[in-house]
Enzyme design. Sequence first.
Site, PDB file in Angstrom:
ATOM      1  N   TYR A 169     -87.320 -30.574 -78.578  1.00 17.61           N
ATOM      2  CA  TYR A 169     -86.236 -30.114 -80.295  1.00 17.61           C
ATOM      3  C   TYR A 169     -86.470 -28.961 -81.630  1.00 17.61           C
ATOM      4  CZ  TYR A 169     -82.371 -31.493 -83.207  1.00 17.61           C
ATOM      5  OH  TYR A 169     -81.404 -31.912 -84.925  1.00 17.61           O
ATOM      6  N   SER A 185     -80.653 -26.943 -87.519  1.00 21.41           N
ATOM      7  CA  SER A 185     -81.422 -27.961 -88.016  1.00 21.41           C
ATOM      8  C   SER A 185     -82.971 -27.690 -88.870  1.00 21.41           C
ATOM      9  CB  SER A 185     -82.163 -29.024 -87.000  1.00 21.41           C
ATOM     10  OG  SER A 185     -82.607 -29.982 -87.715  1.00 21.41           O
ATOM     11  N   LYS A 234     -83.738 -25.732 -81.463  1.00 21.92           N
ATOM     12  CA  LYS A 234     -83.216 -25.250 -82.657  1.00 21.92           C
ATOM     13  C   LYS A 234     -83.992 -23.829 -83.493  1.00 21.92           C
ATOM     14  CE  LYS A 234     -80.738 -28.525 -82.673  1.00 21.92           C
ATOM     15  NZ  LYS A 234     -79.650 -28.353 -82.616  1.00 21.92           N
TER      16      LYS A 234
END
Length: 133
Positions: free
Chosen positions: A33, A20, A37
């Site tokens: 998150y 991402s 990533k």
Amino acid sequence: MIANDMKTRGKGGAIVNVSSVMGFTVAPGYGVYCASKGAVDQLTRSMAVEFGPCNIRVNSVNPTVVRTRMAEKEGLLDKDNEFAQNMIKRTPLKRFADPEDVINPILFLLSDKAAMVTGITLPIDGGLAVNYV
């Protein structure tokens, strides 16, 4: 792990991890998150070094928000979503990605046309990672 199976077969190949743009940047409330990533990106580089001698290329694509049912369900496509609107504001192309915007670079990285490309993290973000003022 598929890379080990590919190594055993001895025919080389290509792997594309999906990460991402949040591997390059951060946002309030997205710490775990973003860290996950970033880990995918580092794993991509490590795998490129480990499996490169076996002619296995490993790369990552790092998309922005993609117009999917999941993004819609999470409210990321809503006009009143402040986080999403801020991202659009900071994106030179002023839009989120469509699925094809991610699929096509993946197909390129898997193809022989990318035979000398390994260990990269490719932003598919409309320029968001540029961080211009």
